[in-house]
Design an enzyme around this catalytic site. Structure first.
Site, PDB file in Angstrom:
ATOM      1  N   ASN A 260       9.364  -7.021   3.389  1.00  6.91           N
ATOM      2  CA  ASN A 260       9.245  -5.822   2.566  1.00  6.91           C
ATOM      3  C   ASN A 260      10.510  -4.983   2.750  1.00  6.91           C
ATOM      4  OD1 ASN A 260       7.539  -2.705   2.908  1.00  6.91           O
ATOM      5  ND2 ASN A 260       7.985  -3.694   0.977  1.00  6.91           N
TER       6      ASN A 260
ATOM      7  N   GLY B  74       7.233  -2.520  -3.125  1.00  2.01           N
ATOM      8  CA  GLY B  74       6.753  -1.148  -3.078  1.00  2.01           C
ATOM      9  C   GLY B  74       7.365  -0.306  -4.171  1.00  2.01           C
TER      10      GLY B  74
ATOM     11  N   ALA C 100       0.578   5.513  -0.381  1.00  2.00           N
ATOM     12  CA  ALA C 100      -0.289   6.686  -0.490  1.00  2.00           C
ATOM     13  C   ALA C 100       0.000   7.436  -1.783  1.00  2.00           C
ATOM     14  CB  ALA C 100      -0.086   7.605   0.709  1.00  2.00           C
TER      15      ALA C 100
ATOM     16  N   CYS D  79       4.080   3.211   8.612  1.00  2.00           N
ATOM     17  CA  CYS D  79       4.344   4.454   7.891  1.00  2.00           C
ATOM     18  C   CYS D  79       5.267   5.360   8.711  1.00  2.00           C
ATOM     19  CB  CYS D  79       3.040   5.171   7.583  1.00  2.00           C
ATOM     20  SG  CYS D  79       3.287   6.731   6.707  1.00  2.00           S
TER      21      CYS D  79
ATOM     22  N   PRO E  30       0.855  -1.198   0.000  1.00  5.95           N
ATOM     23  CA  PRO E  30       0.000   0.000   0.000  1.00  5.95           C
ATOM     24  C   PRO E  30       0.885   1.239   0.000  1.00  5.95           C
ATOM     25  CG  PRO E  30       0.063  -0.989   2.192  1.00  5.95           C
ATOM     26  CD  PRO E  30       0.811  -1.910   1.286  1.00  5.95           C
TER      27      PRO E  30
END
EC number: 1.3.1.-
Length: 331
Positions: free
Chosen positions: A200, A224, A18, A100, A16
């Site tokens: 990740n 990502g 933003a 985050c 995910p």
């Protein structure tokens, strides 16, 4: 690979991000082999749940597979309510953001800031898991800073709370995106819990994906930044990991076709006024893999019309393809 009752097609996930993982981008990554894609982070602030921005972030199409929605916040009751609302809107999996590193997120005691407070983490996870019937997953970092790497502790809390899978970005919040990913800490977590663990951070090639899987023993990997302007990375990774074969990146004709499709989808998804602005960053990322030293980005960014953007982009890509073919012919 399975998360709760969801059977996934492979071990490759799109992170995910933003401002990036909207429906048009998730659809392309899914087409090229991403087994699970996540929406952009959704705030748990009830004042923004019904805004146009939130509605766009919640947009879903069956082409992307499982509808996985990430939420972020710090109040257990608000997080639980946000999870319920998103499930009512069609979410099939809820992911909780505790990774985050952005200052504006951490100032609200959200994202990776929560790693400083294990008791609050436990209350949030328990509240969200209890609020919904769909699987709940969690994304974290290795810790708040290099003196406080508590990912093993948080992982055990998550497992006890009923979290169905845990993603770990291999850096502390203090590291932001600097330095190298700390795969040894991801490995340590995998050895301590029984739920699926997803690695990740810095996984930028098929070989790196296999190396990380082999070293850490994790169940899946999450991509990502390596997917920006490069959605076909999932296809080459899937080929190596699932069938031990090597698949080259698409040729220039296919890449150009995908780029044009993506920009058209962005214009349609966001509308004229917002679409041409969103398109700019994606074209910049695509250019890095096609013409990294081109002045075209500046030209493209000066255009304030979706239709003109497409015309100019198509002309540029056609010229680039013709130029490459001429070079091959004369060499």
């Amino acid at each position: 690979m399975q998360i709760g009752y969801h059977k996934l097609k492979n071990r490759l996930f799109l992170a995910p991000m933003a401002g990036v993982t909207d429906l048009p981008f998730r659809r392309i990554c899914s087409d090229y082999g991403a087994g699970l894609t996540f929406s952009e982070m959704m705030s748990t602030n009830p004042q923004v749940w019904h805004t146009e921005k939130s509605k766009l972030r919640l947009s879903y199409h069956q082409d992307v597979g499982i509808n996985a929605v990430q939420i972020a916040g710090s109040d257990p009751d608000e997080m639980a309510q946000a999870a319920r609302i998103n499930v009512a809107y069609g979410a099939q999996l809820i992911d909780i953001n505790m990774g985050c590193p952005a200052k504006k997120v951490n100032r609200k005691m959200s994202g990776s800031a929560l790693l400083q407070y294990p008791d609050l983490v436990q209350r949030i996870l328990t509240a969200v898991v209890s609020a919904v019937t769909v699987p709940v997953t969690l994304k974290i970092r290795t810790g708040w800073d290099q003196k406080n790497r508590n990912c093993v502790e948080i992982a055990k809390i998550a497992e006890d709370a009923g979290i169905q899978a845990l993603t770990i970005h291999g850096r502390t919040r203090q590291c932001l995106f600097d330095g190298n990913a700390e795969y040894e800490h991801i490995k340590a977590v995998k050895q301590q819990i029984s739920i699926p663990v997803i690695a990740n951070g810095d996984i930028t090639s098929p070989q790196k994906a296999r190396d990380v899987l082999d070293y850490t023993g994790v169940d899946a990997i999450m991509i990502g930044r390596a997917a920006l302007g490069n959605p076909w990375i999932f296809k080459s990774m899937e080929a190596l990991l699932e069938s031990d074969s090597i698949v080259s990146a698409p040729d220039l004709d296919e890449k150009c076709s995908v780029i044009l499709r993506h920009i058209r989808d962005i214009h349609q998804f966001y509308g004229e006024e917002k679409g041409y602005r969103i398109a700019r960053k994606h074209v910049a990322w695509y250019l890095q893999g096609i013409q990294p030293n081109s002045d075209f980005r500046q030209t493209f960014n000066s255009i304030s019309s979706a239709a003109e953007q497409l015309d100019v982009l198509e002309d540029f890509l056609n010229f680039t393809r013709l130029d490459r073919k001429n070079v091959r012919t004369t060499t």
